[in-house]
Structures are given as C-alpha cells and as structure tokens.
Design a protein around this motif. Sequence first.
Motif, PDB file in Angstrom:
ATOM      1  N   UNK A 184       6.253  -4.112  -5.779  1.00 51.44           N
ATOM      2  CA  UNK A 184       5.037  -4.532  -6.493  1.00 51.44           C
ATOM      3  C   UNK A 184       3.987  -3.436  -6.474  1.00 51.44           C
ATOM      4  N   UNK A 185       3.847  -2.752  -5.337  1.00 49.88           N
ATOM      5  CA  UNK A 185       2.897  -1.657  -5.256  1.00 49.88           C
ATOM      6  C   UNK A 185       3.241  -0.517  -6.183  1.00 49.88           C
ATOM      7  N   UNK A 186       4.529  -0.207  -6.315  1.00 45.87           N
ATOM      8  CA  UNK A 186       4.973   0.839  -7.241  1.00 45.87           C
ATOM      9  C   UNK A 186       4.730   0.420  -8.682  1.00 45.87           C
ATOM     10  N   UNK A 187       5.137  -0.809  -9.018  1.00 46.49           N
ATOM     11  CA  UNK A 187       5.055  -1.280 -10.404  1.00 46.49           C
ATOM     12  C   UNK A 187       3.620  -1.399 -10.888  1.00 46.49           C
ATOM     13  N   UNK A 188       2.677  -1.585  -9.967  1.00 49.75           N
ATOM     14  CA  UNK A 188       1.271  -1.703 -10.361  1.00 49.75           C
ATOM     15  C   UNK A 188       0.757  -0.460 -11.062  1.00 49.75           C
ATOM     16  N   UNK A 189       1.475   0.647 -10.927  1.00 51.56           N
ATOM     17  CA  UNK A 189       1.042   1.900 -11.540  1.00 51.56           C
ATOM     18  C   UNK A 189       1.864   2.254 -12.775  1.00 51.56           C
ATOM     19  N   UNK A 190       2.502   1.239 -13.344  1.00 50.55           N
ATOM     20  CA  UNK A 190       3.242   1.462 -14.582  1.00 50.55           C
ATOM     21  C   UNK A 190       4.604   2.082 -14.383  1.00 50.55           C
ATOM     22  N   UNK A 191       5.095   2.088 -13.148  1.00 47.66           N
ATOM     23  CA  UNK A 191       6.396   2.684 -12.837  1.00 47.66           C
ATOM     24  C   UNK A 191       7.449   1.583 -12.811  1.00 47.66           C
ATOM     25  N   UNK A 192       8.542   1.786 -13.519  1.00 48.52           N
ATOM     26  CA  UNK A 192       9.634   0.810 -13.521  1.00 48.52           C
ATOM     27  C   UNK A 192      10.424   0.893 -12.226  1.00 48.52           C
ATOM     28  N   UNK A 252      -1.507   8.965   4.194  1.00 48.06           N
ATOM     29  CA  UNK A 252      -2.963   9.042   4.180  1.00 48.06           C
ATOM     30  C   UNK A 252      -3.568   8.233   3.041  1.00 48.06           C
ATOM     31  N   UNK A 253      -2.941   8.253   1.866  1.00 47.18           N
ATOM     32  CA  UNK A 253      -3.462   7.453   0.754  1.00 47.18           C
ATOM     33  C   UNK A 253      -3.297   5.962   1.044  1.00 47.18           C
ATOM     34  N   UNK A 254      -2.152   5.573   1.603  1.00 44.35           N
ATOM     35  CA  UNK A 254      -1.952   4.167   1.946  1.00 44.35           C
ATOM     36  C   UNK A 254      -2.961   3.713   2.991  1.00 44.35           C
ATOM     37  N   UNK A 255      -3.273   4.574   3.957  1.00 46.29           N
ATOM     38  CA  UNK A 255      -4.283   4.225   4.958  1.00 46.29           C
ATOM     39  C   UNK A 255      -5.652   4.038   4.308  1.00 46.29           C
ATOM     40  N   UNK A 256      -5.977   4.909   3.363  1.00 40.72           N
ATOM     41  CA  UNK A 256      -7.258   4.794   2.642  1.00 40.72           C
ATOM     42  C   UNK A 256      -7.333   3.465   1.900  1.00 40.72           C
ATOM     43  N   UNK A 257      -6.259   3.072   1.263  1.00 36.97           N
ATOM     44  CA  UNK A 257      -6.233   1.798   0.546  1.00 36.97           C
ATOM     45  C   UNK A 257      -6.408   0.622   1.504  1.00 36.97           C
ATOM     46  N   UNK A 287       0.833  -1.209   0.000  1.00 32.38           N
ATOM     47  CA  UNK A 287       0.000   0.000   0.000  1.00 32.38           C
ATOM     48  C   UNK A 287       0.865   1.255   0.000  1.00 32.38           C
ATOM     49  N   UNK A 288       1.952   1.248   0.765  1.00 31.43           N
ATOM     50  CA  UNK A 288       2.846   2.412   0.783  1.00 31.43           C
ATOM     51  C   UNK A 288       3.534   2.591  -0.563  1.00 31.43           C
ATOM     52  N   UNK A 289       3.907   1.488  -1.216  1.00 31.97           N
ATOM     53  CA  UNK A 289       4.487   1.588  -2.557  1.00 31.97           C
ATOM     54  C   UNK A 289       3.519   2.166  -3.556  1.00 31.97           C
ATOM     55  N   UNK A 290       2.268   1.713  -3.486  1.00 29.29           N
ATOM     56  CA  UNK A 290       1.230   2.244  -4.372  1.00 29.29           C
ATOM     57  C   UNK A 290       1.026   3.738  -4.140  1.00 29.29           C
ATOM     58  N   UNK A 300      -7.683  -2.803   0.036  1.00 24.66           N
ATOM     59  CA  UNK A 300      -6.910  -2.769  -1.199  1.00 24.66           C
ATOM     60  C   UNK A 300      -5.446  -2.523  -0.860  1.00 24.66           C
ATOM     61  N   UNK A 301      -4.573  -3.171  -1.609  1.00 27.64           N
ATOM     62  CA  UNK A 301      -3.159  -2.866  -1.438  1.00 27.64           C
ATOM     63  C   UNK A 301      -2.719  -1.772  -2.408  1.00 27.64           C
ATOM     64  N   UNK A 302      -3.472  -1.604  -3.464  1.00 23.92           N
ATOM     65  CA  UNK A 302      -3.208  -0.502  -4.389  1.00 23.92           C
ATOM     66  C   UNK A 302      -4.499  -0.165  -5.099  1.00 23.92           C
ATOM     67  N   UNK A 303      -4.607   1.034  -5.624  1.00 25.82           N
ATOM     68  CA  UNK A 303      -5.792   1.446  -6.370  1.00 25.82           C
ATOM     69  C   UNK A 303      -5.769   0.759  -7.730  1.00 25.82           C
ATOM     70  N   UNK A 304      -6.724   1.119  -8.580  1.00 27.18           N
ATOM     71  CA  UNK A 304      -6.823   0.486  -9.894  1.00 27.18           C
ATOM     72  C   UNK A 304      -5.482   0.534 -10.608  1.00 27.18           C
ATOM     73  N   UNK A 305      -5.175  -0.550 -11.303  1.00 27.48           N
ATOM     74  CA  UNK A 305      -3.920  -0.624 -12.031  1.00 27.48           C
ATOM     75  C   UNK A 305      -3.807   0.502 -13.046  1.00 27.48           C
TER      76      UNK A 305
END
Length: 476
Positions: free
Chosen positions: A67-75, A134-139, A30-33, A144-149
């Motif tokens: 994995x949380x970072x990469x879910x958003x298209x970030x290398x 705050x966003x990670x807490x919301x997720x 969640x923090x990565x996302x 959810x561990x991350x928002x929509x891919x």
Amino acid sequence: MTAVRLADFVKAYDVRGLVPEQLSPEVATALGSAFAQVVVLPEGESGVVVGHDMRASSPGLSQAFAAGVAAHGVDVTTIGLCSTDGLYYASGSLGLAGAMFTASHNPAAYNGIKLCRSAARPVGQDSGLAEVRDLAQWLLDRGQRHAALHAGRPGTVTARDVLGDYAAYLRSLVDLRGGRHLTVVVDAGNGMAGLTVPAVLQGGDLPLTVVPLYFELDGTFPNHEANPLEPENLRDLQAAVLAQGADLGIAFDGDADRCFVVDERGEPVSPSAITALVAEREVAKEVAAGRPAGEVSVVHNLITSRTVPETIASLGARAVRTRVGHSYVKAQMAEHEAVFGGEHSAHYYFRDFWYADTGMLAALHVLAALGEQAGPMSGLVGRFERYVASGELNSRVQDVPGAVGRVRDWALARGASADTLDGLTMTREDEPTWWFSLRSSNTEPLLRLNVEAKDRSTMEHVRDAVLGLVRQEAPA
C-alpha cells in the motif's frame, strides 16, 4: 514523535525486527513509501514485486508495504508465499524491484524485509537502504505513513503465481533426469522449502525419492530453529538419513535461500566443499560451451577454505577473493562476470540466477553431481576436505583494536603475512601451514575468529593461542 527507531533494526543488508514492537503495519507502510520515493521512482523501475514467508505476521506486513508503494503511483505485483530466491526469480524474470518479507532463521517473534532493485540487484546500507530508512523515519515522526499521494492515479496491486515458473526455470539450469536414482532426506525446518521442494524436486520424471521432514509451513518453528548453521538443528536430518539409508540429506533455512548437506553417513559437508564442487561444474559447463577456462571467474569470500581457490586454480579458472557479505560477492561477480560465487555461510550465487543466491539451485547441482557417478556422497566431496577448520568462534571484546594488535604481533613473529581486506587475515605458508581471519561484528563488540590448518593439532594450537590473546589470556 514515534517511539520506533528504525536505526535499531534496519541493518546493513536488510530489515530485521520484533513484531509489532519494531516492525508493525504502520512501519511497513512507511518503508514501502520510502522505497518508492528513494529507489523505484528515481531509478525508473517499472514496478515492485512483493512476496512473503510463512510467518503469521508476513501477509499483513507485506500488504501494508504494498500500500505504501502503490500510494506513489507504482504498480505492485504480489506473489504471496515464496522463498527468498523465489522473490529474486520474480524480480529477475519480471524486471521489477522487489521486497521479500522474511526474518530467515530468526525466531518466530521477528520479521523482516529484504529489498532489491530489478534483476535482483541488492539494496543495502551503502546502496539505498540508509536513505530508505531515514525517509521512513521522517514520515513516522510526523505521524504519516507516506508523503503526499502521487499526483496521478495510485498504483495497482495485482496477484500473480510464479511458483511453477520458478521451478521450471531452475530445472532448466540443472537436468537431473540422466542420473541414477537417489534417496534424499530434506529438512525444511517448517520454512519455505516446504513449498519449493515439492515444486522443484518431486516431479514424476525425476529419479529422486524425497523423504520430507517438517514440510508443514509454520512460522513458530515447532520442531527446531530453521538455522542449519547450528549443529543441533541438523540432528533430526542426520538421524533420518541413517534410518532411511538415504544417499544424502539437505537442510534449508527458514526462507530457503541457503542449503546445507549431510552425506550418507549423516556427517555434515562443509559449505566450502559444496562451493568447490559447484565451481567445478560451472567452470566445466563454460568450457564445454567453448569458453577458455582462463576467462572464467568464480568468487569466494575470504573465510572459505583454501580448498576453494586451489580447486578453481586447478581448473585453469580465476578465483576472485572478496569480503564477507552478499553485497560484496554480488558486486565482484558482476565486475568479473563470474559464473558462480560461494560463501562459508552456505550462500551460493549464480550468474544464471541474476547473480543472486539460491539454495535450491545449489541443491540441484549437488544432486546432479552425485547422480552422475556411482560412489557415495562422502567420496564425492572427500577430495575437498583437505584442511581442518575451527568454525566461527565469537569473543566479546571491549578493546577491539588492542586485541587485534596483540594477535597481529603474535602471528608476525611466527612468520605469517597479513592482509586487511576484511578485518585481519594472517597466513603462514611455511610448515606447519595455517591461516586465520579475525573480523569485527558490524553490530556488536564481537571479534569473529576462523582458523584453518593442514592438521588438527596445528589448528587447535593456533586457535587457542589467538583466543587467549583476544581474551587477554596468555597464549599457549
């Protein structure tokens, strides 16, 4: 709703929590996302580099974050085991935002995350970390561990080894090869210096004999805590320096971003003395390159010894005084284009290292300074030990404003002047000269006192009087 409250362990400058009760793979994802959505994508960062220390939980947590970072298209570039300054090197040299999984000197049950933008620029509570939290807490609250891919492809996760490049870069900044041969005992405390010291200091062309203590990477810290600020954690190093007849000893904390020095007698050298020593070298380097000394700035926090600004002024350079904390030091260094910055806690920051802190580069400067002259370590730094300091003393206080008010009134009545850059600093210039800093903790009902004076009896008198007022006792 998740039982995890990120506000309990996402601190002013980093994340530091118990594993897995607070910091679990789910939380790391969640923090990565959130980091990708709050910092990386909006600011146009080109990717994220992720490293970790030797704690057993670090590989899994760092993979979950990636994995949380990469879910958003970030290398994502993973560099595996590294020191915190190794992660900063990767962020600076590769031009990537960064995440370092470490709890520094905290006990084995903890882990944490230090986040930065590209070029090792900090992410703290006032510069994005609160929004990430705050966003990670919301997720997490929504399961959810991350928002929509990300609408496109997920980011790639690629491994890369940067240890050799990190070592070569540091050695390019400080050349030890022309100095005399030194024997140095290094206590890695079973932390990341056990990886970085061999890479940086044990090359065959350096005039060094390195005597290793606790170089085995072990996040359970079987020998002692990896926190050299505590005197008991230096005892093995001090004994080894004497037993080996070494020229000096160096101790690193768990993630090796801080270094502490003991001299040939086994006596600790204050971080303020190291700050003054390195400041001399960095200013001299600038002047030798043709820059007027008056244009060269060095940053120090307000708890360092008065020796530090006095030394900087004696060189004709500019001393910039700042609040305690890496975000303040880095901001002031960038604003003033300072070549170097030092804190009383043995964090040392360098312009040539993206304004980030690195214990290893500070250690190289100390070794070079000692190797370039014939005298002992005690003689090299003795000229900077002009004052007597109390060290940091903590008091648990419920009525902080009342305690501070009593202390202020006492000091004003004795001819001291006040400033409130960071808590309360009172300075008496008349004889007997003394100053003290009284600062509140960010997280606990604590007041932190530091006192310095020209002689021990004056320091002890001021220390005892102020502590008495803080703790509502009659001062001496």
